[in-house]
Design an enzyme around this catalytic site. Structure first.
Site, mmCIF file in Angstrom:
data_model
loop_
_atom_site.group_PDB
_atom_site.id
_atom_site.type_symbol
_atom_site.label_atom_id
_atom_site.label_comp_id
_atom_site.label_asym_id
_atom_site.label_seq_id
_atom_site.Cartn_x
_atom_site.Cartn_y
_atom_site.Cartn_z
ATOM 1 N N LYS A 283 0.860 -1.180 0.000
ATOM 2 C CA LYS A 283 0.000 0.000 0.000
ATOM 3 C C LYS A 283 0.904 1.241 0.000
ATOM 4 O O LYS A 283 1.852 1.320 0.778
ATOM 5 C CB LYS A 283 -0.907 -0.048 1.245
ATOM 6 C CG LYS A 283 -2.111 0.860 1.163
ATOM 7 C CD LYS A 283 -3.217 0.433 2.123
ATOM 8 C CE LYS A 283 -4.315 1.478 2.153
ATOM 9 N NZ LYS A 283 -5.512 1.054 2.868
ATOM 10 N N GLU A 370 -20.049 -5.227 9.359
ATOM 11 C CA GLU A 370 -21.000 -4.401 10.109
ATOM 12 C C GLU A 370 -22.131 -5.216 10.716
ATOM 13 O O GLU A 370 -22.566 -4.948 11.842
ATOM 14 C CB GLU A 370 -21.562 -3.296 9.205
ATOM 15 C CG GLU A 370 -20.572 -2.182 8.864
ATOM 16 C CD GLU A 370 -19.614 -2.511 7.725
ATOM 17 O OE1 GLU A 370 -19.769 -3.593 7.121
ATOM 18 O OE2 GLU A 370 -18.714 -1.706 7.442
ATOM 19 N N ARG A 398 -25.620 -1.919 6.262
ATOM 20 C CA ARG A 398 -25.287 -3.334 6.108
ATOM 21 C C ARG A 398 -25.849 -4.194 7.247
ATOM 22 O O ARG A 398 -25.850 -5.416 7.167
ATOM 23 C CB ARG A 398 -23.752 -3.489 6.081
ATOM 24 C CG ARG A 398 -23.123 -3.040 4.777
ATOM 25 C CD ARG A 398 -23.189 -4.160 3.780
ATOM 26 N NE ARG A 398 -23.054 -3.705 2.407
ATOM 27 C CZ ARG A 398 -21.957 -3.809 1.668
ATOM 28 N NH1 ARG A 398 -20.885 -4.337 2.188
ATOM 29 N NH2 ARG A 398 -21.943 -3.398 0.430
HETATM 30 C C1 LIG Z 1 -19.128 -1.765 4.039
HETATM 31 C C2 LIG Z 1 -17.942 -0.869 4.201
HETATM 32 N N1 LIG Z 1 -17.377 -0.722 5.413
HETATM 33 C C3 LIG Z 1 -16.310 0.075 5.571
HETATM 34 C C4 LIG Z 1 -15.785 0.746 4.510
HETATM 35 C C5 LIG Z 1 -14.632 1.699 4.702
HETATM 36 N N2 LIG Z 1 -13.442 1.251 4.017
HETATM 37 C C6 LIG Z 1 -13.128 1.638 2.790
HETATM 38 S S1 LIG Z 1 -11.721 1.029 2.207
HETATM 39 C C7 LIG Z 1 -11.479 0.171 3.635
HETATM 40 C C8 LIG Z 1 -10.269 -0.692 3.777
HETATM 41 C C9 LIG Z 1 -10.250 -1.700 2.697
HETATM 42 O O1 LIG Z 1 -9.094 -2.451 2.780
HETATM 43 P P1 LIG Z 1 -8.690 -3.283 1.520
HETATM 44 O O2 LIG Z 1 -9.888 -3.900 0.924
HETATM 45 O O3 LIG Z 1 -7.610 -4.189 1.928
HETATM 46 O O4 LIG Z 1 -8.178 -2.188 0.493
HETATM 47 P P2 LIG Z 1 -6.805 -1.352 0.538
HETATM 48 O O5 LIG Z 1 -7.210 0.048 0.869
HETATM 49 O O6 LIG Z 1 -5.891 -1.976 1.500
HETATM 50 O O7 LIG Z 1 -6.287 -1.441 -0.860
HETATM 51 C C10 LIG Z 1 -12.502 0.406 4.546
HETATM 52 C C11 LIG Z 1 -12.592 -0.142 5.894
HETATM 53 C C12 LIG Z 1 -16.415 0.588 3.267
HETATM 54 N N3 LIG Z 1 -16.020 1.255 2.194
HETATM 55 N N4 LIG Z 1 -17.468 -0.223 3.141
#
Ligand SMILES: Cc1ncc(C[n+]2csc(CCOP(=O)(O)OP(=O)(O)O)c2C)c(N)n1
Ligand SMILES: CC(=O)[C@@H](O)[C@H](O)COP(=O)(O)O
Ligand SMILES: [Mg+2]
Length: 627
Positions: A283, A370, A398
């Site tokens: 990242k 969630e 959710r």
């Molecule tokens: C249902 C939901 N919960 C929380 C989020 C907030 N959120 C967006 S990106 C993220 C982290 C995602 O991690 P990953 O899938 O590993 O992607 P990365 O940013 O590491 O590439 C979170 C918690 C979201 N977008 N949707």
């Protein structure tokens, strides 16, 4: 400067580029990202991490016909840049400009408008299944999902179904060891173990043959033995959990080596049945400060790079509601050992890090899960604890059934701290928290509250923690009005009068109280205005409803949420139930539409929720909503 990018009207030419050219393209994309994304809050580190993966995907598949779903969608920027949106890219996340998420209105390369995590595997599987039924089986279906989104329950529901349907589906697990915060949980530990396996380093010609040799179904022990036997030959080991679900597991491979990615993608493209390709990325790749602090660089505030050092541009110094909520939660936990707090992977956004440090045993990051968070809180409640679910309004959607069954039906006093409840700005329609007043207000055993200013947030939380039913306390993503007054004590279903007048009453539910007060001030010489801080949407203060209608006749209700089923609706219902004259009531809020991205102030203006629009409403002039 961006020689290759500037020529790309679509991703089609990529299939003829050499790896050297593709590497150059990666450099150009990083250059655009690093320079532009410093000028605004945007998803910085996630996008830098998928540059090579995105290029490799578009050079092996043709996503004008094949199907590509980026899970969540916050890492879609390189995809936008190479699918004909380079020249518009400077508008990203500004009003009227490109969205920061996939948007089918922008390009046929984007299939679903998303922003919530977890559904990519389901939709990609649905596409594969639908394409088969439509006689379009040649179309390949690919889902790219991050390791943070991966543990969402729905991903396992999709994998379970994919194993049954045995469709050709490519699931790419983009493993960068991070959610927004460091990833947590048993699945994270499993991925850590897989990452520990030796990387595939070159295309082993026998891999495809071997993988097709190992049966996906059948006796698990025999399959394990076959996988071990064949795997040792090909250097392919691990991924048994995925294999058990009916996926062929390939990986881990280096997600920053375009040549290697292309080879493996070309290979798995021709495998039949569901395949999981495990790709390891970093990242923030390519910008050292982001590599070193991917949490801060998930969505960093505007900054200037001074010789490799990011210096934040000055922002608002006014604390946000989120800060007051965090402090109130921490104080409550300090006072009462039964109080716990849950976050579904939003520790950073909810500014809960100090709470996580101070109360590690009563702080729970459950990951992007969630529904589980709410049911888990209900379980704790039943065991005598006082859990607070600290969650964004849009993500709580959710958990709707768990709010209904596990919390309300059981009459359990779960507290919902609903952050981002209102317009969230540049994230846009997937992230605005506009529906919670309506969706919470319908359930028995649930109180719905909103503070109008900073000083009443803590008393509201204290009230909720004493209550014998569930409570939702909503507040938006903005700095909190500081009233310099001791709030009236919080009493069930009681509004607070801020000022009393005789011509018109503004009854505000939540943070738009600041706009209401300013409007009333500016109208001082014209009319005498009552301003009420409603505090409760449920139970609504019926005495107040009757009083403002009878004393002023002309009443404006104000809320930063959907009008349908919202606070104004509750006000009208109460007035109607009491057989009062409702003709003088005007409801200001969000009409029946999804609101696009833009700065909060811009959106408040367009939605006729700013001071001028409130003044107009007080004067009896109808505003038109311009969004
Ligand atoms: C249902 C939901 N919960 C929380 C989020 C907030 N959120 C967006 S990106 C993220 C982290 C995602 O991690 P990953 O899938 O590993 O992607 P990365 O940013 O590491 O590439 C979170 C918690 C979201 N977008 N949707
Ligand atoms: C993609 C996603 O869902 C989050 O990264 C979100 O954009 C964070 O929003 P805040 O910046 O309001 O925390
Ligand atoms: Mg990740």
């Amino acid at each position: 400067m961006h020689e290759l990018l500037a020529q790309l009207d679509s991703a089609e030419p990529l299939k003829d580029y050499s790896v050297k050219q593709l590497d150059q393209l990666a450099d150009e994309i990083r250059d655009v990202l690093c320079n532009l994304l410093a000028t605004r809050t945007a998803h910085f580190a996630s996008n830098l991490g998928v540059v090579e993966l995105c290029i490799a995907l578009h050079s092996v598949f043709d996503f004008r016909s094949d199907r590509l779903i980026w899970d969540t969608g916050h890492q879609i920027y390189p995809h936008k840049l190479i699918t004909g949106r380079y020249s518009d890219f400077k508008t990203i996340r500004t009003k009227g400009g490109l969205m920061g998420y996939p948007n089918p209105h922008e390009s046929p390369y984007d299939l679903f408008m998303t922003g919530h995590a977890g559904c990519s595997v389901s939709t990609a599987l649905g596409l594969a299944s639908g394409d088969d039924l439509a006689g379009q089986s040649h179309r390949k279906s690919v889902a790219v999902i991050g390791d943070g989104a991966f543990p969402s329950g729905i991903v396992f529901e999709a994998m379970n179904n994919a194993g049954e349907l045995n469709k050709d589906l490519l699931m790419i697990l983009n493993d960068n060891e991070m959610s927004i915060c460091p990833r947590v949980g048993g699945v994270a530990r499993y991925l850590d173990r897989l990452r520990g396996n030796p990387f595939y380093t070159g295309l082993k010609q026998e891999v495809a043959r071997v993988l097709n040799h190992v049966p996906v179904f059948g006796d698990p022990t025999e399959r394990l033995l076959a996988q071990m036997k064949e795997g040792v030959k090909a250097g392919v080991l691990g991924g048994m959990m995925f294999e058990e679900l009916g996926f062929r597991y390939v990986g881990p491979i280096d997600g920053h080596d375009i040549g290697l990615l292309k080879k493996y993608l070309a290979m798995v493209k021709d495998l039949s049945g569901p395949v999981l390709l495990h790709v390891v990325t970093e990242k923030g790749r390519g910008y050292v400060p982001a590599e070193q602090d991917p949490v801060y660089f998930h969505t960093p505030p505007k900054f200037v790079d001074e010789g490799g050092k990011p210096v934040p541009a000055s922002g608002s110094s006014q604390p946000a509601y989120t800060n007051f909520a965090r402090d109130a939660i921490r104080d409550a936990m300090q006072r009462d050992e039964r109080v716990t707090v849950m976050t579904a992977a939003m520790c950073q956004g909810n500014k809960l890090e100090p709470v996580r440090e101070q109360f590690p045993d009563r702080f729970f990051d459950v990951g992007i899960c969630e529904s589980h968070a709410v049911a888990f809180a209900a379980g704790q409640c039943k065991a005598g604890m006082r859990p607070i679910v600290d969650i964004y309004s849009t993500f709580l959607q959710r958990s709707y059934d768990q709010i209904f069954q596990e919390a309300c039906l059981q009459k359990l006093p779960v507290v919902f701290m609903l952050d981002r409840a209102g317009l969230t700005g540049p994230d846009g329609p997937t992230h605005h928290g506009l529906f919670d007043i309506g969706y919470m207000r319908v359930f028995p055993n649930l109180t719905v509250m909103a503070p109008g200013y900073s000083e009443e947030l803590a008393p509201m939380l204290d009230y909720a923690l004493q209550s014998d039913v569930a409570t939702s306390i909503r507040y938006p993503k903005c700095s909190a009005l500081h009233m310099q007054r001791k709030p009236d004590p919080i009493e069930t279903g009681k509004a607070e009068y801020i000022q009393r007048g005789t011509d018109v009453a503004i009854v505000s539910f939540g943070a738009l109280l600041d706009q209401a007060l300013e409007a009333a001030k500016q109208l001082e010489s014209e009319m005498s205005v009552t301003v009420v801080n409603a505090r409760f949407a449920k139970p609504i203060d019926r005495e107040m409803v009757a009083e403002v209608i009878e004393s002023c006749g002309h009443v404006i209700t104000l809320e930063e949420g959907a009008l349908q089923g919202g606070f104004g609706s509750a006000f009208l219902e109460a007035a109607n139930d009491m057989h009062l004259d409702t003709r003088g009531i005007t409801r200001l809020g969000i009409p029946d539409m999804f609101v696009e991205h833009g700065e909060r102030e811009e959106l408040l203006h367009d939605l006729s929720l700013d001071v001028d629009a409130i003044k107009k409403a007080c004067r009896g002039i109808q505003s038109t909503v311009a969004v």
